[in-house]
Design an enzyme around this catalytic site. Sequence first.
Site, PDB file in Angstrom:
ATOM      1  N   GLU A  93       0.863  -1.182   0.000  1.00 40.06           N
ATOM      2  CA  GLU A  93       0.000   0.000   0.000  1.00 40.06           C
ATOM      3  C   GLU A  93       0.898   1.230   0.000  1.00 40.06           C
ATOM      4  O   GLU A  93       1.656   1.459   0.947  1.00 40.06           O
ATOM      5  CB  GLU A  93      -0.897  -0.034   1.244  1.00 40.06           C
ATOM      6  CG  GLU A  93      -2.073   0.891   1.184  1.00 40.06           C
ATOM      7  CD  GLU A  93      -2.947   0.798   2.431  1.00 40.06           C
ATOM      8  OE1 GLU A  93      -3.494   1.837   2.826  1.00 40.06           O
ATOM      9  OE2 GLU A  93      -3.059  -0.299   3.024  1.00 40.06           O
ATOM     10  N   ASP A 148      -5.596   9.598   9.258  1.00 40.56           N
ATOM     11  CA  ASP A 148      -4.278   9.158   9.719  1.00 40.56           C
ATOM     12  C   ASP A 148      -3.927   9.687  11.104  1.00 40.56           C
ATOM     13  O   ASP A 148      -4.168  10.847  11.427  1.00 40.56           O
ATOM     14  CB  ASP A 148      -3.209   9.595   8.712  1.00 40.56           C
ATOM     15  CG  ASP A 148      -3.360   8.872   7.387  1.00 40.56           C
ATOM     16  OD1 ASP A 148      -3.565   7.654   7.424  1.00 40.56           O
ATOM     17  OD2 ASP A 148      -3.299   9.517   6.330  1.00 40.56           O
TER      18      ASP A 148
END
Length: 263
Positions: free
Chosen positions: A50, A61
Amino acid sequence: MSGEIAKAFARARSRAEGVLVGYAMAGDPNIERSVEVFAALVEGGADIVEVGVAFSDPIADGPVIQAASERALRAGATLRRVLDEVIPPLRQRFPETPLVIMTYVNVVLALGEARYAKLARERGVAGTILPDLPPEESESLRATFDAEGLDLIPLCAPTTSAARAQAIAKDARGFVYCVSVAGVTGMRAELPPDLSERLELVRRVSPVPVVAGFGISNEEQARTLASHADGVVVGSALVRAANADGPAAAKRLCADIKRGLKR
């Protein structure tokens, strides 16, 4: 659809293993070094890579990946540079390992949906994850990606109802990314007690594999999830290891987690 992701899951199944999706940030701390980090993930046992593309407002995040995003932005890691300078060398070195871009909708829109899909497939990207794209607004982009053979990989949140999870899974490409914890990415000492139940629910209705991500950072957590999901995504722990101790540390951590995915 690309088919590459399906093949990676089939290879892991044939070895009686869950799939390890290893995440790192492209351009952290610079383009060249990040290519070595991605290579280390594959060498450590990651079945799918990824590739994070930095965005100035990464809402999904946690602090580790936010910091990596800031370093990458300072290094000039734009989406176009990632497609031109990170993806091709990885594709050349690891032709069988699917490469999945993880970024935000605005990053793709800035380049242009159709242009991004075409460039991504030409360079060798198998799929894309856009955590801020609501399922209700994904139809047009999914059609654009489908036309190029690029998988639009959906996310399923811990708060998603059974009916909504079923609708998300029905239109999934590549795999369904089940977010294991509420909140942002990052390492967790413990995973939610109902996670295995939720994973099984999505697996029952999904035509594609189901992986768990957010909060998974060690071999024991991977082992706990191995019988309830087709794989796991590990990000913050690998980013932290690579940033602190270099690519070799990320490679070792991948190998540890991969051991936990043997069935």
